[in-house]
Design a protein around this motif. Structure first.
Motif, PDB file in Angstrom:
ATOM      1  N   UNK A 144       0.840  -1.203   0.000  1.00 49.61           N
ATOM      2  CA  UNK A 144       0.000   0.000   0.000  1.00 49.61           C
ATOM      3  C   UNK A 144       0.878   1.257   0.000  1.00 49.61           C
ATOM      4  N   UNK A 145       1.911   1.240   0.820  1.00 48.41           N
ATOM      5  CA  UNK A 145       2.797   2.397   0.902  1.00 48.41           C
ATOM      6  C   UNK A 145       3.550   2.613  -0.419  1.00 48.41           C
ATOM      7  N   UNK A 146       3.848   1.493  -1.107  1.00 49.12           N
ATOM      8  CA  UNK A 146       4.549   1.585  -2.401  1.00 49.12           C
ATOM      9  C   UNK A 146       3.603   1.914  -3.550  1.00 49.12           C
ATOM     10  N   UNK A 147       2.317   2.009  -3.263  1.00 48.70           N
ATOM     11  CA  UNK A 147       1.331   2.305  -4.303  1.00 48.70           C
ATOM     12  C   UNK A 147       0.949   1.091  -5.134  1.00 48.70           C
ATOM     13  N   UNK A 148       1.299  -0.106  -4.631  1.00 49.24           N
ATOM     14  CA  UNK A 148       0.985  -1.318  -5.396  1.00 49.24           C
ATOM     15  C   UNK A 148      -0.287  -2.001  -4.893  1.00 49.24           C
ATOM     16  N   UNK A 149      -0.870  -1.486  -3.845  1.00 48.16           N
ATOM     17  CA  UNK A 149      -2.188  -1.939  -3.389  1.00 48.16           C
ATOM     18  C   UNK A 149      -3.014  -0.693  -3.122  1.00 48.16           C
ATOM     19  N   UNK A 150      -4.161  -0.628  -3.782  1.00 46.69           N
ATOM     20  CA  UNK A 150      -5.022   0.556  -3.600  1.00 46.69           C
ATOM     21  C   UNK A 150      -6.287   0.139  -2.862  1.00 46.69           C
ATOM     22  N   UNK A 151      -6.468   0.758  -1.732  1.00 45.34           N
ATOM     23  CA  UNK A 151      -7.633   0.466  -0.899  1.00 45.34           C
ATOM     24  C   UNK A 151      -8.893   0.998  -1.593  1.00 45.34           C
ATOM     25  N   UNK A 152      -9.958   0.221  -1.682  1.00 48.69           N
ATOM     26  CA  UNK A 152     -11.196   0.757  -2.256  1.00 48.69           C
ATOM     27  C   UNK A 152     -11.716   1.924  -1.401  1.00 48.69           C
ATOM     28  N   UNK A 153     -12.405   2.845  -2.052  1.00 48.07           N
ATOM     29  CA  UNK A 153     -13.009   3.959  -1.314  1.00 48.07           C
ATOM     30  C   UNK A 153     -14.114   3.429  -0.398  1.00 48.07           C
ATOM     31  N   UNK A 154     -14.561   4.284   0.498  1.00 50.83           N
ATOM     32  CA  UNK A 154     -15.642   3.888   1.410  1.00 50.83           C
ATOM     33  C   UNK A 154     -16.891   3.461   0.619  1.00 50.83           C
ATOM     34  N   UNK A 155     -17.199   4.211  -0.443  1.00 49.71           N
ATOM     35  CA  UNK A 155     -18.372   3.857  -1.260  1.00 49.71           C
ATOM     36  C   UNK A 155     -18.184   2.496  -1.917  1.00 49.71           C
ATOM     37  N   UNK A 156     -16.991   2.239  -2.427  1.00 47.09           N
ATOM     38  CA  UNK A 156     -16.738   0.926  -3.046  1.00 47.09           C
ATOM     39  C   UNK A 156     -16.839  -0.202  -2.021  1.00 47.09           C
ATOM     40  N   UNK A 157     -16.395   0.061  -0.798  1.00 47.26           N
ATOM     41  CA  UNK A 157     -16.520  -0.958   0.249  1.00 47.26           C
ATOM     42  C   UNK A 157     -17.988  -1.248   0.546  1.00 47.26           C
ATOM     43  N   UNK A 158     -18.788  -0.200   0.566  1.00 47.24           N
ATOM     44  CA  UNK A 158     -20.232  -0.400   0.795  1.00 47.24           C
ATOM     45  C   UNK A 158     -20.866  -1.147  -0.383  1.00 47.24           C
ATOM     46  N   UNK A 159     -20.379  -0.864  -1.584  1.00 48.33           N
ATOM     47  CA  UNK A 159     -20.900  -1.586  -2.758  1.00 48.33           C
ATOM     48  C   UNK A 159     -20.492  -3.063  -2.723  1.00 48.33           C
ATOM     49  N   UNK A 160     -19.293  -3.342  -2.194  1.00 45.84           N
ATOM     50  CA  UNK A 160     -18.888  -4.751  -2.006  1.00 45.84           C
ATOM     51  C   UNK A 160     -19.875  -5.448  -1.071  1.00 45.84           C
ATOM     52  N   UNK A 161     -20.153  -4.770   0.035  1.00 46.93           N
ATOM     53  CA  UNK A 161     -21.090  -5.343   1.017  1.00 46.93           C
ATOM     54  C   UNK A 161     -22.451  -5.572   0.368  1.00 46.93           C
ATOM     55  N   UNK A 162     -22.870  -4.609  -0.458  1.00 46.26           N
ATOM     56  CA  UNK A 162     -24.172  -4.709  -1.113  1.00 46.26           C
ATOM     57  C   UNK A 162     -24.209  -5.920  -2.052  1.00 46.26           C
TER      58      UNK A 162
END
Ligand code: SF4
Length: 289
Positions: free
Chosen positions: A214-232
């Motif tokens: 993540x610090x190297x920019x090789x893993x991008x955390x989904x945004x809060x909205x994307x996380x909610x869409x995953x849950x959905x």
């Protein structure tokens, strides 16, 4: 009771006797998991385990459930597990349910007869970390097994008449694979047919390989909205006859707790409100593992 290092347990074991039998996890390689990084896997000396069971027999008479810690008690050889469960039954006979974390690897290492024997000796519930049903994600996080192995473990746990609780992690696939992860996870959960599902949200821990990516920019955390869409997507595609579904772990932005399929519409409505910004979400400050 003797506790060494950080001891974790599922939220549903909050009132259980916690008996620490092993230290750490024999896999200890998942890239997102920092729980046991500084704790090599070991089985505690039998004398210590027996002393703790004796303690429970004297001082834990109001607790009727017992959780075996740390991460990997089923890695014990069969004879040791039988000895452990027999000792609990003998010395803490009021315990109605013993439970433990499990992995598909240590389930695969036991025979059907051995699993049935554990069930007869009181081991009634197992907690399995699926994390994702998406094979590329399982590979990326070094889970060490694929989705088919998880489904097979669930089949054999059901055959032994044990209850199964499965956890999965929102955000674990990163931004690009977010929806593929959600859909595959729902599909694998449908094949596993667990009685309980626990959803967590990824929290990046500084002592993990995933944090460094993540610090190297090789893993991008989904945004809060994307996380909610995953849950959905997960909730929408789960097709289970009867399951307790909880996303009330403190790592989650939105807390859900109820039964599927009964509460599906209510869950979806609450997620939609959260995406629309009309439901308050847990702040970063309040989130924790
Ligand atoms: S997630 Fe589970 S299997 Fe993976 S390292 Fe952590 S405790 Fe071990």
């Amino acid at each position: 009771m003797d506790y060494q290092g950080m001891v974790i347990r599922p939220p549903s074991e909050a009132f259980s006797i916690i008996l620490q039998v092993t230290l750490g996890c024999s896999h200890n390689a998942c890239t997102f998991c920092g729980t046991y990084r500084e704790k090599p896997f070991a089985v505690k000396p039998w004398a210590q385990i027996e002393a703790d069971i004796d303690f429970a027999g004297k001082y834990c008479q109001r607790q009727h459930t017992l959780f075996l810690a740390d991460g990997d008690v089923l890695a014990l050889p069969h004879a040791d597990l039988v000895r452990l469960l027999e000792s609990i039954r003998l010395n803490v006979p009021w315990v109605r349910r013993v439970s433990s974390y499990a992995s598909s690897r240590n389930i695969a290492a036991k025979t059907d007869e051995e699993l049935c024997q554990y069930r007869e000796l009181g081991l009634q519930r197992l907690y399995l970390g699926l994390e994702s049903g998406h094979n590329p994600t399982l590979k990326a996080i070094a889970k060490g097994v694929d989705a088919a192995a998880m489904v097979e473990a669930a089949r054999r746990i059901a055959l032994a008449d044990m209850a199964l609780s499965v956890s999965c992690v929102l955000g674990i696939a990163g931004k690009e694979q977010s929806q593929a992860h959600a859909l595959a996870t729902a599909e694998v959960l449908n094949r596993m047919q667990p009685q309980y599902i626990g959803v967590l949200t990824l929290m990046l821990l500084e002592n993990t390989p995933l944090y460094r990516l993540y610090k190297d920019g090789r893993f991008i955390l989904p945004s809060q909205t994307k996380l909610l869409l995953e849950l959905r997507t997960m909730v929408e595609h789960l097709d289970l006859p009867r399951c307790l579904f909880s996303a009330n772990h403190s790592s989650n932005y939105l807390s859900l707790n109820g039964r599927l399929p009964k509460d599906r519409d209510e869950f979806l409505a609450r997620i939609d409100e959260a995406i629309a910004g009309t439901t308050p979400l847990r702040s970063e400050y309040q989130r924790a593992l």
